[in-house]
Design a protein around this motif. Sequence first.
Motif, PDB file in Angstrom:
ATOM      1  N   ASN A  24      -7.677   1.430  -9.530  1.00 37.95           N
ATOM      2  CA  ASN A  24      -6.930   2.669  -9.411  1.00 37.95           C
ATOM      3  C   ASN A  24      -7.373   3.591 -10.541  1.00 37.95           C
ATOM      4  O   ASN A  24      -7.186   3.275 -11.722  1.00 37.95           O
ATOM      5  CB  ASN A  24      -5.416   2.423  -9.539  1.00 37.95           C
ATOM      6  CG  ASN A  24      -4.810   1.887  -8.273  1.00 37.95           C
ATOM      7  OD1 ASN A  24      -5.304   2.137  -7.181  1.00 37.95           O
ATOM      8  ND2 ASN A  24      -3.716   1.141  -8.401  1.00 37.95           N
ATOM      9  N   GLU A  77       1.439  -1.859  -6.825  1.00 40.66           N
ATOM     10  CA  GLU A  77       1.195  -2.060  -5.400  1.00 40.66           C
ATOM     11  C   GLU A  77       1.259  -3.520  -4.988  1.00 40.66           C
ATOM     12  O   GLU A  77       1.219  -3.826  -3.802  1.00 40.66           O
ATOM     13  CB  GLU A  77      -0.179  -1.492  -5.027  1.00 40.66           C
ATOM     14  CG  GLU A  77      -0.296   0.002  -5.229  1.00 40.66           C
ATOM     15  CD  GLU A  77      -1.743   0.441  -5.186  1.00 40.66           C
ATOM     16  OE1 GLU A  77      -2.507   0.070  -6.104  1.00 40.66           O
ATOM     17  OE2 GLU A  77      -2.115   1.139  -4.239  1.00 40.66           O
ATOM     18  N   THR A 109       0.822  -1.202   0.000  1.00 39.86           N
ATOM     19  CA  THR A 109       0.000   0.000   0.000  1.00 39.86           C
ATOM     20  C   THR A 109       0.862   1.261   0.000  1.00 39.86           C
ATOM     21  O   THR A 109       1.674   1.453   0.889  1.00 39.86           O
ATOM     22  CB  THR A 109      -0.910   0.020   1.235  1.00 39.86           C
ATOM     23  OG1 THR A 109      -1.657  -1.178   1.276  1.00 39.86           O
ATOM     24  CG2 THR A 109      -1.861   1.216   1.180  1.00 39.86           C
ATOM     25  N   PRO A 110       0.710   2.157  -0.997  1.00 36.39           N
ATOM     26  CA  PRO A 110       1.439   3.418  -0.979  1.00 36.39           C
ATOM     27  C   PRO A 110       1.065   4.227   0.251  1.00 36.39           C
ATOM     28  O   PRO A 110      -0.086   4.217   0.696  1.00 36.39           O
ATOM     29  CB  PRO A 110       0.960   4.123  -2.251  1.00 36.39           C
ATOM     30  CG  PRO A 110       0.428   3.026  -3.109  1.00 36.39           C
ATOM     31  CD  PRO A 110      -0.117   2.008  -2.175  1.00 36.39           C
TER      32      PRO A 110
END
Length: 325
Positions: free
Chosen positions: A86, A145, A19-20
């Motif tokens: 996304n 991710e 996860t960013p």
Amino acid sequence: MLIKRSPNGIELPFSSEITPREVFESRRSFIKQLAVGSIAGGALLEMASREAFAQGTPGKLGAKLNPSYSALDKQTAFKDASTYNNFYEFGTGKDDPAHNAHTLKPRPWTVSIEGEIKKPLTLDLDQLLKLAPLEERVYRLRCVEGWSMVIPWVGYSLSELIKKVEPTGNAKYVEFISLADKAQMPGVGSRVLTWPYREGLRMDEAMHPLALLTLGMYGDVLPNQNGAPVRIVTPWKYGFKSAKSIVKIRFVKEQPRTAWNEAAPSEYGFYSNVNPDVDHPRWSQASERRIGEDGFLVRKRKTLMFNGYNDVAPLYAGMDLKKFF
């Protein structure tokens, strides 16, 4: 073309790996909603997804499967592919696009093709649909991710369009520019990225038959949250290289600026080929989690070089792929 299936890996997935930092809190909120959400809530999300899916041309696209360009992996369910996305123009949470993309109006739509070409064009959606025979291709798509999906896309090789406009010898790269309309896209007002979203390919990458000008998925038009009405899918690269809701395609001399490379150059290179030997600065890229198939605590799959699409390897002969990541 031989397509290999991804073997199972041996590592356990941890959310902190994949996860960013900038979206970690929204991801935690989403996971919590999944854990406590009601059946009715899931049904509403599915209904919203289907409603957005029907925004474009009604009916099936009638594309035939091209087995030469189709992975044999089990396909991801439409529900998962259309509700876990996304698409930052509609929010940073994975469920935001499915909730918010109903505001996108995919018709009428035009794409201008310009730059270092002999035949500039502006094509509407119907012209794009008829430019070349539509094919269904089952591509693996891997996100930087650490998650992946297997989706039956509908479109034709981007090279079909490129040949129509006849690039000059000065055309070294192809730039894709997405719609950035605050009235339709609530996320465009955020500072996460510089808008409009831009991506690019080297000319030989764009001409490779795997690079798909994509107009549909699962046999029908693209759902809004998946990049309607036209996007690019480059299956050997990380998902963010596949620009969505494209309004302009430019042929240029110099390497174009791209959204994520501009936002975080140390984390997102221009090439962004799937490479398990090059870690993201904040997590490993050696393994992945297949959405809809692997449980959250089930072992991951091993990530394959070029996402398993080894036909593209000659494009990068002699390049240091750790330097040109």
